[in-house]
Design a protein around this motif. Structure first.
Motif, short mmCIF file in Angstrom:
data_model
loop_
_atom_site.label_atom_id
_atom_site.label_comp_id
_atom_site.label_asym_id
_atom_site.label_seq_id
_atom_site.Cartn_x
_atom_site.Cartn_y
_atom_site.Cartn_z
N TYR A 1 17.57 93.14 18.83
CA TYR A 1 17.37 94.43 18.06
C TYR A 1 16.25 95.11 17.92
N THR A 2 16.17 96.36 17.83
CA THR A 2 15.03 97.23 17.76
C THR A 2 14.29 97.08 16.40
N PRO A 3 13.04 97.23 16.15
CA PRO A 3 12.16 96.88 15.11
C PRO A 3 12.90 97.99 13.81
N ASN A 4 13.26 99.17 14.32
CA ASN A 4 13.78 100.12 13.15
C ASN A 4 14.98 99.76 12.53
N LEU A 5 15.50 98.34 13.05
CA LEU A 5 16.62 98.06 12.48
C LEU A 5 16.72 96.50 11.92
N GLY A 6 15.00 96.36 11.63
CA GLY A 6 14.67 95.23 11.02
C GLY A 6 15.23 94.86 9.57
N HIS A 7 15.77 95.84 8.97
CA HIS A 7 16.20 95.71 7.64
C HIS A 7 17.51 95.07 7.54
N LEU A 8 18.32 94.93 8.60
CA LEU A 8 19.74 94.21 8.39
C LEU A 8 19.64 92.90 8.10
N PRO A 9 20.62 92.41 7.60
CA PRO A 9 21.00 91.07 7.07
C PRO A 9 21.29 90.17 8.55
N PHE A 10 20.49 89.79 9.28
CA PHE A 10 20.88 89.07 10.37
C PHE A 10 21.32 87.75 10.00
N GLN A 11 20.69 87.01 9.08
CA GLN A 11 21.36 85.80 8.77
C GLN A 11 22.73 85.67 8.30
N ASP A 12 23.32 86.75 7.65
CA ASP A 12 24.56 86.87 7.05
C ASP A 12 25.43 87.40 8.36
N MET A 13 24.91 88.07 9.24
CA MET A 13 25.68 88.47 10.32
C MET A 13 25.93 87.20 11.36
N LEU A 14 24.79 86.43 11.64
CA LEU A 14 25.06 85.19 12.42
C LEU A 14 26.11 84.39 11.82
N ALA A 15 25.92 84.08 10.31
CA ALA A 15 27.05 83.20 9.68
C ALA A 15 28.34 83.69 10.20
N ALA A 16 28.58 84.93 9.95
CA ALA A 16 29.67 85.73 10.31
C ALA A 16 30.25 85.62 11.66
N VAL A 17 29.36 85.71 12.46
CA VAL A 17 29.75 85.65 13.80
C VAL A 17 30.09 84.33 14.38
N THR A 18 29.37 83.01 13.99
CA THR A 18 29.62 81.92 14.10
C THR A 18 30.76 81.22 13.56
N ARG A 19 31.05 81.76 12.40
CA ARG A 19 32.36 81.47 11.73
C ARG A 19 33.55 81.95 12.35
N ARG A 20 33.41 83.26 12.91
CA ARG A 20 34.68 83.63 13.82
C ARG A 20 34.74 83.26 14.99
N LEU A 21 33.61 82.74 15.60
CA LEU A 21 33.76 82.07 17.12
C LEU A 21 34.44 80.69 17.07
N ALA A 22 33.69 80.05 15.89
CA ALA A 22 34.28 78.65 15.65
C ALA A 22 35.84 78.72 15.44
N ALA A 23 36.30 79.47 15.01
CA ALA A 23 37.84 79.83 15.00
C ALA A 23 38.60 79.87 16.12
N SER A 24 37.69 80.26 16.92
CA SER A 24 38.29 80.52 18.43
C SER A 24 39.13 79.28 19.13
N PRO A 25 40.28 79.40 19.87
CA PRO A 25 40.60 78.08 20.63
C PRO A 25 39.79 77.83 21.84
N GLU A 26 38.88 78.66 21.91
CA GLU A 26 37.89 78.51 23.29
C GLU A 26 36.68 77.58 22.94
N ILE A 27 36.49 77.45 21.42
CA ILE A 27 35.40 76.80 21.17
C ILE A 27 35.93 75.31 20.83
N GLY A 28 35.29 74.31 21.23
CA GLY A 28 35.57 72.87 20.99
C GLY A 28 35.09 72.42 19.68
N ASP A 29 33.77 72.63 19.71
CA ASP A 29 32.94 72.06 18.44
C ASP A 29 32.02 72.98 17.89
#
Length: 121
Positions: free
Chosen positions: A8-36
C-alpha cells in the motif's frame, strides 16, 4: 502456502489493515481450495516510494498478491481473487474527497517442485 502480500501507499496508512487481513484470511479459509487455515500467511508492506500515473499527489493504491501452489483452475483462481477483494472491501472506510485509490488483486502460481515448507514447533 498461500502467501498474501498487501502493498500500500503511505497516503493510505490510516486504513484498518489488521481488520482487512482478518477478513481476507477468514474468507480464504472458507474456500475449498484451502486445506488448512494455518497455511494462510498474510503481511502488509508499505511502499515508501511510489507513483500512480502522472499525478504528483492525490492518488494511492493497495495491491494484493496471493501466491498459491500451481495447479488451480482459472475458475478457482477467480474465486480466490474475489474472496480477497471482498475481504479488503469489508473494512474499507470512505476516503477523503481529494484522494483516489485503486485496489487490485493478483493470483500468482508458485512452482510446486521448488516450494519447500517445514512446520517449526
Amino acid at each position: 502456502m498461500p502467501h498474501i502480500v498487501v502493498e500500500y501507499t503511505p497516503n493510505l496508512g490510516h486504513l484498518p489493515f489488521q481488520d482487512m487481513l482478518a477478513a481476507v484470511t477468514r474468507r480464504l479459509a472458507a474456500s475449498p481450495e484451502i486445506g488448512d487455515e494455518a497455511d494462510l500467511k498474510a503481511r502488509v508492506l508499505r511502499a515508501e516510494a511510489f507513483r500512480v500515473g502522472l499525478a504528483d499527489e492525490g492518488r494511492g493504491f493497495i495491491h494484493v498478491t496471493l501466491r498459491i501452489l500451481a495447479g488451480r483452475s482459472p475458475q478457482a483462481k477467480k474465486d480466490l481473487s474475489q474472496r480477497v477483494l471482498a475481504g479488503m472491501r469489508e473494512h474499507m472506510p470512505s476516503l477523503p474527497a481529494a484522494l483516489t485509490a485503486y485496489l487490485s488483486v493478483e493470483v500468482v502460481d508458485m512452482d510446486r517442485e521448488s516450494y519447500g515448507k517445514v512446520r517449526l514447533g
